[in-house]
Scaffold this motif. Structure first.
Motif, short mmCIF file in Angstrom:
data_model
loop_
_atom_site.label_atom_id
_atom_site.label_comp_id
_atom_site.label_asym_id
_atom_site.label_seq_id
_atom_site.Cartn_x
_atom_site.Cartn_y
_atom_site.Cartn_z
N ASN A 102 0.79 -1.24 0.00
CA ASN A 102 0.00 0.00 0.00
C ASN A 102 0.82 1.28 0.00
N ILE A 161 -12.53 -3.32 -6.99
CA ILE A 161 -12.88 -2.02 -6.41
C ILE A 161 -12.77 -2.08 -4.89
N GLU A 215 -11.05 -4.15 -3.13
CA GLU A 215 -9.65 -4.34 -2.78
C GLU A 215 -8.89 -3.02 -2.84
N ASP A 216 -9.15 -2.23 -3.89
CA ASP A 216 -8.41 -0.99 -4.11
C ASP A 216 -8.73 0.09 -3.08
N THR A 217 -9.95 0.07 -2.54
CA THR A 217 -10.29 1.09 -1.56
C THR A 217 -9.63 0.82 -0.22
N ARG A 247 -8.76 4.79 0.29
CA ARG A 247 -8.41 5.58 -0.89
C ARG A 247 -9.46 5.39 -1.96
N PRO A 286 -10.57 4.23 -5.36
CA PRO A 286 -9.93 3.28 -6.28
C PRO A 286 -9.55 3.97 -7.59
N LYS A 287 -8.42 3.53 -8.15
CA LYS A 287 -7.97 4.13 -9.39
C LYS A 287 -8.48 3.27 -10.54
N ASN A 299 -6.15 0.91 -12.40
CA ASN A 299 -5.74 -0.21 -11.54
C ASN A 299 -6.82 -1.28 -11.47
N VAL A 300 -8.07 -0.82 -11.25
CA VAL A 300 -9.20 -1.73 -11.13
C VAL A 300 -9.39 -2.53 -12.42
N LYS A 338 -6.55 -5.12 -12.89
CA LYS A 338 -6.70 -6.29 -12.02
C LYS A 338 -7.82 -7.18 -12.50
#
Lengths: 651, 212
Positions: free
Chosen positions: A14, A377, A379-381, A499, A501-502, A505-506, A509
């Protein structure tokens, strides 16, 4: 010509390593599992300062002494691969915690460059850093950056292309208490003949002192003649110290890190903002559980279930396949293969194209895509660690820890993939319990989608199904935790800031996971179709179906369901889809529907998961899990059927 | 002038009889011929009328200190040195005389200012006890016992489980680090520097913190 320069990116989880990797490498990257692990390592190329560089993005590393599998992989890369520059990425607002790893990298004499990432968050949090002062103290370049916006990336490129390794000095960066220093001197002298390592002898010595099994093995191989004497020195020191030596070493490193940071950082406390408030709400049991249900309801039920499994699947399956593709294929094959049985292999009732391809593309693909999108999503947050902390106490009761929430939620997508991910759980006991529960009581997204669609109009039936599966999950977990030997799981996890999510990135993945899934799943679907075709042609399937009829009748289902259970074994979702077909023809009443859904959810995992169970857990455990599930699922279904009929429930 | 061991023991008996049992006077026929008794009278610790004896103000304070040392010694035997309760009395009788002023306060602080001896009798308060009460509670506590949102500094890690120790080291939970307990349930959540970690009760109980 010498091989191209190599850049290795390291840092704790992270802190934005992957974003930085993307910013440097631009387009081309390959994801691969590190040999023998499920840990993903990203490799790519970049042109920096007119020279081509190989870039490696390593998994999260907290310290040079690894605990988790991810850390082991990252450390192996540093120890075994030559590097021209090692970029240590840190979260700028948290230097005191992260600089100890910089010190360890320098101790290992790796060509380190420090990137202070996420500077924007640090500034917001009231942390001001004098990068030049820090660079002077550490003797290496220090580059502040905000990788997500590209700030600092140009400076980083310059720093990489004119990187000069810190000059070797006679003075050690970090002095340890006297007895440790004395032993380190002895070890480095004994290690003198060693050639192959990419890290310093002093660092190797420190790792030996910390009882690092991997490094011990490496030294045993490379300097066998000195190994005995080295270990004798090490063991003498161990015996003379009252506490484990890694404690002393860590305390010393932390002390030095604090000293350095205090020289370069000024920080003030700012009141916590909205994100912190939201974060705490997610972790407070009073608000956290409703939020969890909300996320599951909106993410899984509404989005994956209703929209994915309903709208999108109906369109793809009904309109696209049955309206256009299947008639078109049947038309072609009727012309080129006149012999009906052979034609059946491709376009018959169970044809590889009309059934196998249709299920895979029209049913499973959209479901899995939607699921992995939601998962990425979430996971990214940074929500998953919060979920883990919320659920740890409950999971302890079933012999797992909060960490198992990650394979379990992933299991709602694909239990086969989740079984592979159970490798990240720390003990064998946890891995066995998680594998059992994944195979038994966690429905995968394909099943879930179909089951949710089947029970959509019947809220009471849905409630009974969910309640029963949940109960089985807890009960079997609880019993397994009582029966299996071994220690209670231990839980710790870092809770990163929430954060946004970008998107890139989403999408990346989701794409990687769907691609993996589809590569694995499509051949299996086609193979399953072919096997079913063959089984039908030879009459073998009829025999097996006849055998299954008795138990199927016992749990109160129509005879056609026997076929579904058999198919279900070839692919768990395949069976659920068969159930869907059966229901479309109005062959099932409410109770039968619930019983069938319960039995299918609990029933033997698909062939892919069965193979994965055996591969991950070994023959004995894998087979034992399968036999248990076979009997247990029928037993539960039988009981449910009896009880529902006896109570005269109408659903 | 320092009292003899025997004289101190007489003071202790007088404390129990006169102060704790609230008797008017105490019969001293048993110790009548002891030299120590005259030592106490000469020093102005006790007053004698016929065969009965009473404590002077000076004697009361001295007796209080003696009893305190005796019972602290007993606590030390049982809590730290792991003696069986039955054996305690005799050994501590010998031991208490070494615990003179200053040392008894250190022992008392070490033991966390105990209120009673192992047999349940009260230990008279020392100066250190009064001072510690101003700090409200014990100075160093395991992390799960810290109040939520109160900042503290990690004092030390204490565990016999090396794996647990390694996990704590990996998190950076090391001495001198500032730590704030954010949440206790369902899982311990704490702030360490600018990071937050969630750990289970067991792991958290190895972290000892000093309140700020």
């Amino acid at each position: 010509m010498r091989e191209s320069n190599k850049l290795i990116i390291v840092g704790s989880p992270n802190v934005g390593k992957s974003v930085l990797f993307n910013a440097l490498s631009g387009s081309y990257a390959t994801v691969s599992n590190y040999p023998g692990t499920t840990v993903e390592v990203l490799r790519g190329k970049a042109v920096i300062g007119a020279i081509e560089w190989d870039i490696v993005d390593t998994p999260g590393l907290y310290s040079f002494y690894p605990i988790s599998e991810e850390e082991r992989v990252a450390r192996q890369i540093l120890v075994n691969e030559r590097s021209d520059v090692v970029i240590h990425v840190v979260d700028a607002k948290n230097l005191e915690q992260l600089v100890p790893l910089t010190l360890q990298l320098l101790e290992a004499e790796l060509p380190t460059l420090l990137v202070l990432n996420i500077m924007d968050e640090a500034e917001k949090a009231g942390v001001r850093i004098d990068a030049a002062a820090l660079a002077e103290q550490l003797g290496i370049p220090v580059v502040p950056a905000v990788a997500t916006t590209g700030k600092g990336v140009a400076e980083l490129r310059t720093a990489i292309s004119c990187y000069a390794a810190p000059k070797a000095t006679s003075r050690n960066l970090l002095e340890y208490p006297e007895p440790i220093e004395k032993v380190l001197d002895e070890i480095t002298a004994l290690l003198a003949p060693m050639q192959s390592a990419h890290i310093s002898r002093r660092a190797l010595g420190l790792l030996l002192l910390k009882d690092d099994a991997e490094i011990m093995e490496m030294i045993r191989h490379s300097v066998p003649e000195a190994f005995g004497r080295i270990m004798a020195v090490v063991e003498t020191l161990w015996k003379s110290l009252p506490e484990p030596i890694e404690y002393r070493i860590a305390v010393r490193q932390k002390q030095e890190a604090c000293r350095l940071v205090s020289l370069a950082v000024a920080s003030e406390t700012r009141p916590s903002g909205f994100r912190e408030v939201l974060s705490r709400l997610m972790m407070n049991p009073l608000t956290g559980f409703p939020i969890m249900l909300c996320v599951l309801y909106l993410g899984l039920y509404k989005f994956v279930g209703e929209f994915g499994a309903g709208t999108v699947v109906n369109f793809l399956e009904g309109t696209v396949f049955e309206g256009y593709i299947n008639p078109f294929l049947i038309n072609i094959f009727t012309r080129i293969i006149p012999w009906a049985p052979l034609r059946g292999l491709f376009v018959g009732e169970f044809g590889m194209l009309t059934l196998g391809l249709r299920y895979a593309v029209a049913l499973i693909l959209p479901l899995v895509t939607f699921f992995f999108l939601v998962f990425a999503i979430i996971e990214d947050t940074g929500y998953l660690p919060r979920l883990a902390m919320l659920i740890d106490r409950t999971f302890k009761k079933i012999g797992l820890s909060g960490r198992a929430v990650i394979p379990m939620v992933l299991g709602l997508g694909c239990a086969t993939m989740a079984t592979m991910v159970t490798r990240t759980l720390p003990t064998k006991r946890e891995r066995v319990i998680a594998t059992l529960l994944l195979a038994l009581a966690v429905p995968c997204s394909a099943q879930l989608g179909v089951i949710l669609a089947l029970l959509a109009g019947r809220p009471r039936a849905m409630l009974i199904w969910a309640g029963l599966v949940g109960l089985v999950f807890l009960l079997v977990g609880y019993l397994a935790a009582r029966i299996l030997p071994g220690r209670q799981a231990s839980f710790y996890i870092e809770v990163p800031p929430l954060r946004m999510p970008k998107l890139s990135n989403v999408l990346m993945k989701t794409y990687t996971r769907v691609a993996w899934y589809f590569r694995e799943v499509l051949p299996l679907f086609l193979l399953a179709s072919a096997l079913i075709w063959l089984g039908q042609l030879t009459g073998l399937f009829d025999l097996l179906i006849a055998l299954l009829r008795k138990p199927v009748a016992l749990i109160g289902l129509p005879q056609e369901a026997a076929r579904i259970f058999l198919f279900g074994f070839f692919r768990r979702d395949y069976g659920a889809a068969g159930l869907y077909d059966l229901n479309k023809h109005g062959a099932l009443n409410g109770i039968q529907l619930v019983v069938a859904c319960v039995a299918l959810t609990l029933f033997l995992p698909c062939i892919a998961q069965l193979l994965m169970n055996v591969k991950e857990r070994g023959w004995k455990t894998g087979a034992a899990i399968s036999v248990f599930i076979l009997f247990f699922s029928f037993l539960v279904a039988y009981g449910v059927n009896l009880v529902l009929i006896a109570l005269g429930v109408s659903l | 002038m320092k009292l003899t061991d025997k004289a101190e023991e007489i003071l202790e008996t007088l404390w129990v009889e006169l102060i704790e049992k609230k008797k008017e006077k105490c019969d001293v026929t048993l110790v009548k011929r002891e030299e120590a008794l005259y030592e106490l009278i000469r020093g102005g610790y006790t007053r004698m009328t016929e065969d009965k004896i009473a404590l002077s103000e000076k004697g009361t304070e001295a007796a209080r200190q003696c009893i305190r040392r005796h019972r602290l010694a007993e606590r030390l035997m049982v809590d730290v040195l792991d003696f069986k309760k039955g054996l305690v009395h005799e050994t501590s009788c010998n031991f208490e005389h070494f615990l003179h002023k200053g040392i008894d306060e250190n022992i008392c602080t070490l033991l966390g200012h105990p209120k009673t001896c192992p047999h349940g009798r009260p230990i008279p308060e020392g100066r250190c006890c009064k001072e510690s009460r101003k700090h409200v509670a014990k100075l160093i506590v395991p992390l799960p016992e810290l109040e939520v949102n109160r900042s503290a500094v990690i004092a030390y890690l204490h565990t016999h489980d090396r794996e647990a120790l390694r996990k704590l080291i990996a998190m950076g939970a090391l001495p001198q680090t500032e730590i704030v307990l954010l949440q206790r349930f369902p899982t311990i959540l704490f702030q360490l520097g600018k990071s937050q970690f969630a750990v289970d009760d067991e792991l958290a109980s190895h972290i000892y913190v000093r309140r700020l």
